[in-house]
Design a protein around this motif. Structure first.
Motif, PDB file in Angstrom:
ATOM      1  N   LEU A 192     -85.675  53.314  48.311  1.00  0.00           N
ATOM      2  CA  LEU A 192     -85.488  52.480  47.125  1.00  0.00           C
ATOM      3  C   LEU A 192     -83.998  52.185  47.000  1.00  0.00           C
ATOM      4  CD1 LEU A 192     -87.720  54.464  44.574  1.00  0.00           C
ATOM      5  CD2 LEU A 192     -88.419  52.629  46.132  1.00  0.00           C
ATOM      6  N   VAL A 193     -83.668  50.971  46.549  1.00  0.00           N
ATOM      7  CA  VAL A 193     -82.269  50.534  46.534  1.00  0.00           C
ATOM      8  C   VAL A 193     -81.907  50.002  45.157  1.00  0.00           C
ATOM      9  CG1 VAL A 193     -80.600  48.947  47.564  1.00  0.00           C
ATOM     10  CG2 VAL A 193     -82.359  49.992  48.998  1.00  0.00           C
ATOM     11  N   LYS A 220     -90.650  53.549  37.436  1.00  0.00           N
ATOM     12  CA  LYS A 220     -91.957  54.211  37.453  1.00  0.00           C
ATOM     13  C   LYS A 220     -92.182  54.952  38.768  1.00  0.00           C
ATOM     14  CE  LYS A 220     -94.226  50.971  34.284  1.00  0.00           C
ATOM     15  NZ  LYS A 220     -95.328  49.974  34.124  1.00  0.00           N
ATOM     16  N   LEU A 221     -91.670  54.384  39.855  1.00  0.00           N
ATOM     17  CA  LEU A 221     -91.887  55.015  41.149  1.00  0.00           C
ATOM     18  C   LEU A 221     -91.228  56.385  41.227  1.00  0.00           C
ATOM     19  CD1 LEU A 221     -91.360  51.996  43.589  1.00  0.00           C
ATOM     20  CD2 LEU A 221     -93.519  53.007  42.853  1.00  0.00           C
ATOM     21  N   MET A 222     -90.018  56.490  40.714  1.00  0.00           N
ATOM     22  CA  MET A 222     -89.270  57.745  40.824  1.00  0.00           C
ATOM     23  C   MET A 222     -89.865  58.850  39.956  1.00  0.00           C
ATOM     24  SD  MET A 222     -86.723  57.877  43.027  1.00  0.00           S
ATOM     25  CE  MET A 222     -85.422  58.963  42.441  1.00  0.00           C
ATOM     26  N   TYR A 228     -89.339  59.802  47.948  1.00  0.00           N
ATOM     27  CA  TYR A 228     -88.496  58.625  47.789  1.00  0.00           C
ATOM     28  C   TYR A 228     -87.031  59.004  48.019  1.00  0.00           C
ATOM     29  CZ  TYR A 228     -92.397  56.164  45.553  1.00  0.00           C
ATOM     30  OH  TYR A 228     -93.602  55.553  45.282  1.00  0.00           O
ATOM     31  N   VAL A 229     -86.277  58.051  48.588  1.00  0.00           N
ATOM     32  CA  VAL A 229     -84.824  58.156  48.642  1.00  0.00           C
ATOM     33  C   VAL A 229     -84.274  56.947  47.896  1.00  0.00           C
ATOM     34  CG1 VAL A 229     -82.768  58.232  50.086  1.00  0.00           C
ATOM     35  CG2 VAL A 229     -84.888  59.309  50.886  1.00  0.00           C
ATOM     36  N   TYR A 230     -83.623  57.211  46.769  1.00  0.00           N
ATOM     37  CA  TYR A 230     -83.076  56.140  45.927  1.00  0.00           C
ATOM     38  C   TYR A 230     -81.581  56.047  46.188  1.00  0.00           C
ATOM     39  CZ  TYR A 230     -81.871  53.629  41.584  1.00  0.00           C
ATOM     40  OH  TYR A 230     -81.380  52.720  40.665  1.00  0.00           O
ATOM     41  N   ILE A 231     -81.154  54.957  46.832  1.00  0.00           N
ATOM     42  CA  ILE A 231     -79.741  54.765  47.174  1.00  0.00           C
ATOM     43  C   ILE A 231     -79.041  54.025  46.046  1.00  0.00           C
ATOM     44  CG2 ILE A 231     -78.136  53.729  48.817  1.00  0.00           C
ATOM     45  CD1 ILE A 231     -80.259  54.056  50.976  1.00  0.00           C
TER      46      ILE A 231
END
Length: 312
Positions: A192-193, A220-222, A228-231
């Protein structure tokens, strides 16, 4: 003959008085030769800017029509002149469009590295070498005690983290490299970005770089735990210092930017000590001039073999 004052710092930055141009000026000037598009090397408002296509594309995204009064797109390996100095851009391996600047004046060759790296990176052109009489090198990590680990092994650490990851990284260059590396070496992760990074990714796509699967962040995804990897850029990473249910990591070559001593991700886009020694070997200079860091260790190391001058 090597001219000791061929380039020197003044209030606007690194200046070549023999042809009236600046290398990566810190303030708007008449003639600017820009090595790459990071904000500490590429400011807005210059009259004439000479840079690669990718560098100008990123400057356009960041500054719009303020990037320069006149822009000159110069391909790699294509000599051009400012005054009596012939200039050629050589790939630097730092980010897309990043260039070393080979300057030739009255039979002497001066090579300004800008920021550069030797590590493999699918999201930019690999570094190339040319020989020069003077190597003008950045010295960000010019310390024998600084040796960057294998970036692939570093990114593989993510495979062992089974909760969501909040991954801090600089928006231009580092984030895109991470997206590509995660897709290649931790493919079970969903990337995720942050929305501010997505326009930069679009420029990469136009330049022909396929970063791999990623999507814009959705809150909502997190809330789910699905690896997940949120950058996120640094300012967002810092604002989430109390975030729960995630592992916080920051990708950098700097120890002080790591989230903590246990959860490190040492991925740098700059040369370390051994890389600089390799650059000296490949360029084979008579002199080394250092800037953007501390050149004292290099001066001591080469004291009996190569003259080292610290210019900044």
């Amino acid at each position: 003959m090597i001219l000791d004052d061929f380039i020197a710092y003044n209030t606007n930055g690194l200046y070549c008085r023999y042809a009236d141009f600046y290398l990566d000026p810190q303030q708007p000037v008449e003639n600017a030769v820009i090595t790459h598009a990071h904000a500490d090397h590429a400011v807005a408002g210059n009259q004439n800017v000479y840079a690669t296509e990718a560098t100008l594309a990123f400057m356009e995204l960041r500054y719009g029509n303020k990037k320069a009064k006149v822009s000159y797109t110069v391909p790699y390996h294509t000599p051009f002149n400012i005054g009596e100095v012939q200039i050629t851009f050589i790939p630097a391996g730092h980010m897309p469009g990043s260039a070393q600047v080979l300057m030739e004046y009255r039979g002497t060759r001066y090579l300004y590295t800008g920021d550069y790296k030797l590590q493999a990176d699918a999201t930019c052109e690999p570094i190339e070498w040319v020989q020069a009489d003077v190597l003008i090198t950045e010295s960000t990590f010019a310390d024998p005690n600084t040796q960057h680990p294998d970036p692939v092994e570093e990114i593989k650490k993510l495979n062992d983290i089974k909760i969501n990851i909040l991954l801090g990284a600089y928006s231009l260059g580092k984030s895109q490299r991470l997206i590509s590396m995660i897709n290649q070496h931790a493919p079970q992760k969903t990337v995720l970005v942050h929305h501010r990074i997505m326009p930069i990714n679009a420029v990469y796509k136009k330049l022909g770089y396929d970063l791999g699967a990623h999507q814009v962040y959705n809150r909502k995804l997190m809330k789910e735990q699905r690896e997940y990897v949120y950058i996120v850029p640094p300012f967002t990473f810092d604002s989430y210092i109390r975030a729960t249910g995630v592992k916080r990591l920051f990708a950098s070559g700097w120890k002080n930017l790591q989230a903590n001593q246990q959860d490190t991700l040492f991925i740098s886009d700059h040369v370390d000590w051994n890389d600089i020694l390799e650059a000296v070997k490949q360029v084979n200079p008579q002199q080394i001039w250092t800037l953007h860091g501390d050149g004292r260790q290099l001066k001591e190391y080469f004291k009996n073999d190569i003259f080292v001058k610290i210019i900044g």
